[in-house]
Design a protein around this motif. Sequence first.
Motif, PDB file in Angstrom:
ATOM      1  N   HIS A 302      24.448  27.313  48.024  1.00  0.00           N
ATOM      2  CA  HIS A 302      23.740  26.210  48.675  1.00  0.00           C
ATOM      3  C   HIS A 302      22.245  26.238  48.364  1.00  0.00           C
ATOM      4  CE1 HIS A 302      27.119  24.837  51.153  1.00  0.00           C
ATOM      5  NE2 HIS A 302      27.473  26.111  51.153  1.00  0.00           N
ATOM      6  N   ILE A 323      37.105  30.710  44.584  1.00  0.00           N
ATOM      7  CA  ILE A 323      37.758  30.081  45.744  1.00  0.00           C
ATOM      8  C   ILE A 323      38.784  29.052  45.295  1.00  0.00           C
ATOM      9  CG2 ILE A 323      37.402  28.700  47.845  1.00  0.00           C
ATOM     10  CD1 ILE A 323      34.860  30.009  48.297  1.00  0.00           C
ATOM     11  N   LEU A 369      29.688  21.419  41.526  1.00  0.00           N
ATOM     12  CA  LEU A 369      28.436  21.861  42.142  1.00  0.00           C
ATOM     13  C   LEU A 369      28.201  23.348  41.960  1.00  0.00           C
ATOM     14  CD1 LEU A 369      28.741  19.814  45.427  1.00  0.00           C
ATOM     15  CD2 LEU A 369      26.864  19.627  43.790  1.00  0.00           C
TER      16      LEU A 369
HETATM   17  C1  HEM Z   1      36.845  24.668  46.050  1.00  0.00           C
HETATM   18  C2  HEM Z   1      36.165  24.627  47.174  1.00  0.00           C
HETATM   19  C3  HEM Z   1      34.682  24.353  47.323  1.00  0.00           C
HETATM   20  C4  HEM Z   1      33.648  24.577  46.472  1.00  0.00           C
HETATM   21  C5  HEM Z   1      33.741  25.205  45.099  1.00  0.00           C
HETATM   22  C6  HEM Z   1      32.433  24.130  47.114  1.00  0.00           C
HETATM   23  C7  HEM Z   1      31.152  24.190  46.586  1.00  0.00           C
HETATM   24  C8  HEM Z   1      30.010  23.715  47.193  1.00  0.00           C
HETATM   25  C9  HEM Z   1      28.683  23.850  46.676  1.00  0.00           C
HETATM   26  C10 HEM Z   1      28.324  24.558  45.371  1.00  0.00           C
HETATM   27  C11 HEM Z   1      27.816  23.228  47.539  1.00  0.00           C
HETATM   28  C12 HEM Z   1      26.279  23.150  47.451  1.00  0.00           C
HETATM   29  C13 HEM Z   1      25.842  21.912  46.774  1.00  0.00           C
HETATM   30  C14 HEM Z   1      24.345  21.720  46.820  1.00  0.00           C
HETATM   31  O1  HEM Z   1      23.750  21.773  47.913  1.00  0.00           O
HETATM   32  O2  HEM Z   1      23.760  21.503  45.739  1.00  0.00           O
HETATM   33  C15 HEM Z   1      28.602  22.704  48.614  1.00  0.00           C
HETATM   34  C16 HEM Z   1      28.096  21.995  49.689  1.00  0.00           C
HETATM   35  C17 HEM Z   1      28.810  21.689  50.833  1.00  0.00           C
HETATM   36  N1  HEM Z   1      30.156  21.908  51.010  1.00  0.00           N
HETATM   37 FE1  HEM Z   1      31.452  22.682  49.629  1.00  0.00          FE
HETATM   38  N2  HEM Z   1      32.741  23.621  48.325  1.00  0.00           N
HETATM   39  C18 HEM Z   1      34.106  23.749  48.502  1.00  0.00           C
HETATM   40  C19 HEM Z   1      34.816  23.385  49.609  1.00  0.00           C
HETATM   41  C20 HEM Z   1      34.272  22.901  50.777  1.00  0.00           C
HETATM   42  C21 HEM Z   1      34.985  22.691  52.007  1.00  0.00           C
HETATM   43  C22 HEM Z   1      36.448  23.016  52.205  1.00  0.00           C
HETATM   44  C23 HEM Z   1      34.111  22.186  52.904  1.00  0.00           C
HETATM   45  C24 HEM Z   1      34.300  21.752  54.334  1.00  0.00           C
HETATM   46  C25 HEM Z   1      35.427  21.523  54.916  1.00  0.00           C
HETATM   47  C26 HEM Z   1      32.839  22.060  52.254  1.00  0.00           C
HETATM   48  C27 HEM Z   1      31.708  21.570  52.860  1.00  0.00           C
HETATM   49  C28 HEM Z   1      30.470  21.525  52.291  1.00  0.00           C
HETATM   50  C29 HEM Z   1      29.298  21.025  52.955  1.00  0.00           C
HETATM   51  C30 HEM Z   1      29.229  20.513  54.405  1.00  0.00           C
HETATM   52  C31 HEM Z   1      28.252  21.107  52.042  1.00  0.00           C
HETATM   53  C32 HEM Z   1      26.824  20.596  52.199  1.00  0.00           C
HETATM   54  C33 HEM Z   1      26.009  21.368  53.111  1.00  0.00           C
HETATM   55  C34 HEM Z   1      24.652  20.742  53.259  1.00  0.00           C
HETATM   56  O3  HEM Z   1      23.814  20.885  52.359  1.00  0.00           O
HETATM   57  O4  HEM Z   1      24.408  20.077  54.283  1.00  0.00           O
HETATM   58  N3  HEM Z   1      32.964  22.503  50.955  1.00  0.00           N
HETATM   59  N4  HEM Z   1      29.930  23.015  48.377  1.00  0.00           N
END
Ligand code: HEM
Length: 524
Positions: A302, A323, A369
């Motif tokens: 993040h 993951i 991402l």
């Molecule tokens: C294969 C599974 C997942 C991967 C590889 C992944 C990867 C990422 C990455 C790299 C970011 C950061 C992006 C950035 O800020 O530039 C992100 C943000 C986020 N992800 Fe995921 N994610 C996955 C699954 C999930 C799941 C299951 C949830 C929720 C149920 C989730 C909720 C979020 C949220 C809420 C953010 C944004 C947080 C914010 O900046 O407010 N993600 N994810």
Amino acid sequence: MSAVPHDDHHHEQHPYWIKRWLFTTNHKDIGTLYLWFAMIMFFVGGAMAMIIRTELFQPGLQFVDPQFFNSMTTLHALVMIFGVIMPAFTGLANWLVPMMVGAPDMALPRMNNWSFWILPFAFAMLLSTLFMEGGAPAGGWTMYPPLSLQTGAAFPFLIFSIHFLGLASIMGAINVIATILNMRAPGMSLMKMPLFVWTWLITAYLIIAVMPVLAGAVTMMLTDKFFGTSFFNAAGGGDPVLFQHIFWFFGHPEVYILILPSFGVISSIVPTFSRKPLFGYSSMVYATASIAFLSFIVWAHHMFTVGMPLGGLLFFMFATMLIAVPTGVKVFNWVATMWRGSLTFETPMLFAIAFIVLFSIGGFSGLMLAIVPADFQYQDTYFVVAHFHYVLVPGSVFAILAAVYYWLPKWTGHMYNESLGKWHFWLSAIFVNLTFFPMHFVGLAGMPRRIPDYALQFADYKMLISVGAFGFGLAQLLFLYIVVQTIRGGERATSQVWDGARGLEWTLPSPPPYHTFETAPVVK
Ligand code: HEM
Ligand SMILES: [Cu+2]
């Protein structure tokens, strides 16, 4: 209303209103309270989303001032996460875990009452900040200092409400763990538990592990503001980036707290409407545990852009990508469960299938991402907003809707109106994509998140997104109508409700009596 013939000597069946709902220690009543609370907050958080989308309907500032806009994005997120998804899952756990493991109630019924009733107080405190000097918190739900330290009178209210929300969810989690580990019926070994119970058990451990971390982070910020410490203050020798590390050490496991129970719900629904047992039960359990473990070692994805050593970037990139492996196992197993099943497509199954497809889209954008050089482009754009809404809305929210349709006949004793349910599904599925898919495009083109205005080039997509959002919001009023209609009447539900349904809760009458499994069932 459930009319129950026996056990009138040690319990009044239904105490009067205040006594029943305020003092209740009954897992079914507390489950109902949680679910209604989540429903109300869904419309509160939804109204905030409508304000956001109204402002973004066209370029230029027209409806709200930028400070209030930022308060809306901040509160929308906090309400949806802590007020909707977490309470809805806790409501489902309250209703279902005892009935699924053959227990008479939750292990700690009085604490159960507290874990619910703290919530309305915490949210009253948080939402009262809208009327305070300096306005409601507007620094984003992630509360990064130094920005969030500029919050006015609302600041300590924000922090204390988070303390209370954490307290409530830790108490709920302790209860879930104690119930599952101590109150299973004879023969219900761990590896016989329904996956909803397994995913909740693992979720409960995540909650207990990370809510105190969040509480710690916000408390350090509180002392920075009022007691002269400098944890996050560079001028005093501290480091604002430290806050981001601590926050995301909570935050990433938190996103799994928001999704693991969905996996349990989908793993209950897909076998029922495929009329086949779940494919790969034990691999589902191990995959859930692996995801939970990995969720602790990926947090810095993040914050790739804060300036980290190359080794750190690589570690967090590859750990994050890992993951996808257990997540892929799950998706594979759901599809394999459906393979050659005798499928029918009632509303819960439709939401479950949409979950599998659309959640996977969110997973893929997550992988994108996770690629460090790509994230340098996407960070803080609408691409991130698209990613997490795909996992949270057609992910967690659809799983909750699927669960309500699936178990509502059990809870109320009435079938919901299937054709209205299908209308609700199709409207939701169409509008959710209309809302969130174009966000990928505006994000890739550089539209930043948390900004009330934008360049002219985004205007067409932004208008489309707003139309989608209004449609999605309206469609949810239909859901409220369907639920109320089902509670008030309708075709009588049988005990089993769905002909492919398996598990202890389906052996009870619909609705189940106020007290169930006073003598434990025997599980073979
Ligand atoms: C294969 C599974 C997942 C991967 C590889 C992944 C990867 C990422 C990455 C790299 C970011 C950061 C992006 C950035 O800020 O530039 C992100 C943000 C986020 N992800 Fe995921 N994610 C996955 C699954 C999930 C799941 C299951 C949830 C929720 C149920 C989730 C909720 C979020 C949220 C809420 C953010 C944004 C947080 C914010 O900046 O407010 N993600 N994810
Ligand atoms: Cu993350």
